[in-house]
Motif scaffolding. Structure first.
Motif, short mmCIF file in Angstrom:
data_model
loop_
_atom_site.label_atom_id
_atom_site.label_comp_id
_atom_site.label_asym_id
_atom_site.label_seq_id
_atom_site.Cartn_x
_atom_site.Cartn_y
_atom_site.Cartn_z
N ALA A 28 -10.11 14.95 13.84
CA ALA A 28 -11.05 15.38 12.80
C ALA A 28 -11.72 14.20 12.12
CB ALA A 28 -10.31 16.24 11.77
N LEU A 29 -11.03 13.07 12.03
CA LEU A 29 -11.60 11.88 11.39
C LEU A 29 -12.75 11.27 12.19
CD1 LEU A 29 -8.37 10.13 10.06
CD2 LEU A 29 -10.19 11.14 8.68
N GLN A 30 -12.91 11.71 13.42
CA GLN A 30 -14.06 11.27 14.21
C GLN A 30 -15.37 11.84 13.68
OE1 GLN A 30 -13.10 12.43 18.24
NE2 GLN A 30 -11.30 11.09 18.35
N GLY A 31 -15.27 12.89 12.86
CA GLY A 31 -16.48 13.49 12.32
C GLY A 31 -16.52 13.58 10.80
N PHE A 32 -15.36 13.41 10.14
CA PHE A 32 -15.29 13.55 8.69
C PHE A 32 -14.53 12.37 8.08
CE2 PHE A 32 -14.99 17.75 10.73
CZ PHE A 32 -16.14 18.36 10.24
N ASP A 33 -14.89 12.00 6.84
CA ASP A 33 -14.13 10.95 6.17
C ASP A 33 -12.86 11.54 5.58
OD1 ASP A 33 -14.28 11.22 3.05
OD2 ASP A 33 -16.28 11.76 3.77
N PRO A 34 -11.82 10.71 5.31
CA PRO A 34 -10.51 11.22 4.89
C PRO A 34 -10.54 12.06 3.61
CG PRO A 34 -10.34 8.93 5.52
CD PRO A 34 -11.80 9.24 5.48
N LEU A 82 -4.09 13.38 2.24
CA LEU A 82 -4.98 12.29 1.84
C LEU A 82 -4.46 10.94 2.30
CD1 LEU A 82 -7.56 11.55 0.24
CD2 LEU A 82 -6.10 11.29 -1.79
N LEU A 83 -3.17 10.69 2.07
CA LEU A 83 -2.58 9.39 2.42
C LEU A 83 -2.53 9.19 3.93
CD1 LEU A 83 0.28 9.40 -0.23
CD2 LEU A 83 -1.67 7.84 -0.18
N THR A 84 -2.21 10.23 4.68
CA THR A 84 -2.19 10.09 6.14
C THR A 84 -3.59 9.94 6.70
OG1 THR A 84 -2.10 12.51 6.37
CG2 THR A 84 -0.02 11.32 6.49
N GLY A 85 -4.56 10.60 6.05
CA GLY A 85 -5.94 10.46 6.49
C GLY A 85 -6.42 9.02 6.42
N PHE A 86 -6.08 8.34 5.32
CA PHE A 86 -6.47 6.94 5.19
C PHE A 86 -5.61 6.04 6.08
CE2 PHE A 86 -8.64 8.31 1.30
CZ PHE A 86 -9.82 7.57 1.42
N ALA A 87 -4.33 6.38 6.26
CA ALA A 87 -3.47 5.58 7.13
C ALA A 87 -4.00 5.56 8.57
CB ALA A 87 -2.04 6.12 7.10
N LEU A 88 -4.54 6.70 9.01
CA LEU A 88 -5.04 6.81 10.38
C LEU A 88 -6.30 5.99 10.62
CD1 LEU A 88 -4.32 10.59 10.96
CD2 LEU A 88 -3.42 8.71 12.34
N SER A 93 -2.38 7.64 15.68
CA SER A 93 -1.54 8.78 15.31
C SER A 93 -0.14 8.63 15.91
CB SER A 93 -2.19 10.09 15.79
OG SER A 93 -2.28 10.12 17.19
N ALA A 94 -0.03 8.00 17.10
CA ALA A 94 1.27 7.79 17.71
C ALA A 94 2.15 6.92 16.81
CB ALA A 94 1.11 7.14 19.08
N HIS A 95 1.56 5.93 16.19
CA HIS A 95 2.31 5.07 15.26
C HIS A 95 2.66 5.84 13.99
CE1 HIS A 95 3.61 1.24 13.51
NE2 HIS A 95 2.99 1.61 12.40
N CYS A 96 1.70 6.54 13.43
CA CYS A 96 1.93 7.28 12.19
C CYS A 96 2.99 8.36 12.36
CB CYS A 96 0.63 7.93 11.70
SG CYS A 96 -0.54 6.79 10.94
N VAL A 97 2.97 9.00 13.52
CA VAL A 97 3.83 10.15 13.72
C VAL A 97 5.31 9.76 13.70
CG1 VAL A 97 4.41 10.60 16.16
CG2 VAL A 97 3.22 12.32 14.85
N VAL A 98 5.62 8.51 14.02
CA VAL A 98 7.00 8.05 14.00
C VAL A 98 7.57 8.07 12.59
CG1 VAL A 98 8.55 6.14 14.56
CG2 VAL A 98 6.64 6.65 16.05
N PHE A 99 6.73 7.80 11.61
CA PHE A 99 7.19 7.76 10.22
C PHE A 99 7.67 9.14 9.75
CE2 PHE A 99 4.92 3.82 10.35
CZ PHE A 99 5.55 3.02 9.40
N VAL A 100 7.21 10.18 10.41
CA VAL A 100 7.65 11.53 10.04
C VAL A 100 9.16 11.66 10.21
CG1 VAL A 100 7.37 13.99 10.56
CG2 VAL A 100 5.40 12.48 10.62
N GLY A 101 9.75 10.83 11.06
CA GLY A 101 11.20 10.85 11.23
C GLY A 101 11.96 10.45 9.97
#
Length: 286
Positions: A28-34, A82-88, A93-101
């Protein structure tokens, strides 16, 4: 079927739904800002939630429950998206998704602080082992790091853990789907005006995939997934069922590889197996 078993099954459906959130957000961030993506997804889900509550004639929460709903909304409707949107913007997403652990132990801590739950010490042992395993892979095995991106993800995890625990605590009284619906509704007076204010001048460059990403995070990540997740936490125990989130990163990895062509490795598969064992151990001693 026992309530605890129902809780774990319902929680698993919620976790599977949430696993697609970060890859869908990345798309979604390919078309919209966070910022616009955050307020737009909350507004879409909030209007749908308000319609459901009205059509099904659900009673309004009382004054003492509003504060809990606001905390839930602050964590899962505003903070995490909001925070994940800016983190991405800084990491994949592969890196971010690990933090969900790290979410299970964070949610369990809030369950103790706010929900009055008291898991046994073996539970904490399995929970901590799973968190260390996933965090270790995030820092050493994913081949990517960003001080800003990682800091935003850690803040997102804290916000989400708080929102999960608050929402699940209230689900015992209001019901799972009612809690997420009311959480969305109490945030709507802020999110809807912000959506109109931040409305882009044109959507001509927005791709179909970006629209689909917005649709997923609005309907599934923001609403339908929480119906199962809050029900699972309420029936099976917040600290216990939250351990299912240890396997969420690896479902997310598969989705990231499939949708975004991000790589997965044999190491990740082994870590997935050990994480599942940690979940089983936490369930046994919760």
């Amino acid at each position: 079927m026992k309530k605890t078993t129902q809780g774990w099954l319902s929680g698993f459906v919620g976790v599977t739904t949430f696993a697609g959130s970060l890859p869908a957000t990345r798309i979604a961030l390919q078309g919209f800002d966070p910022t616009f993506l955050t307020v737009a997804r909350a507004s879409i889900a909030g209007i749908l939630a308000l319609s459901c509550l009205y059509l099904l004639k659900q009673p309004r929460p009382n004054a003492s429950q509003i504060s809990t709903l606001l905390l839930s909304a602050l964590g899962v409707v505003v903070g995490f998206p909001l925070l994940t949107g800016f983190a991405l913007l800084y990491v994949t997403s592969a890196h971010c998704v690990v933090f969900v652990g790290l979410l299970p132990i964070c949610t369990a801590l809030f369950a103790v602080l706010r929900g009055g739950e008291r898991p046994s010490w073996p539970f904490w042992l399995f929970s901590l082992a799973g968190a260390v395993l996933v965090a270790g892979y995030a820092t050493l095995g994913s081949g990517e790091a960003s001080l800003v991106g990682d800091g935003l993800m850690l803040a997102a995890i804290v916000a989400c853990g708080m929102g999960y625990a608050e929402g699940a605590r209230l689900s015992r009284v209001l019901g799972g789907w009612q809690v997420i619906c009311w959480s969305l509704v109490v945030s709507l007076p802020v999110m809807l005006p912000l959506t109109l204010i931040l409305w882009p001048s044109s959507f001509a460059t927005v791709s179909t995939s970006a629209w689909l990403g917005l649709g997923y995070v609005s309907l599934f990540s923001m609403l339908f997934g929480f119906v199962f997740w809050y029900r699972g936490l309420a029936l099976g125990g917040i600290a216990a069922v939250s351990q299912l989130q240890l396997i969420q990163p690896f479902i997310g990895f598969v989705l990231a590889a499939w949708l975004l062509q991000e790589s997965i490795s044999l190491t990740m598969l082994w870590i997935t197996l050990v994480a599942v064992l940690c979940v089983a151990g936490a369930k046994r001693f919760a």
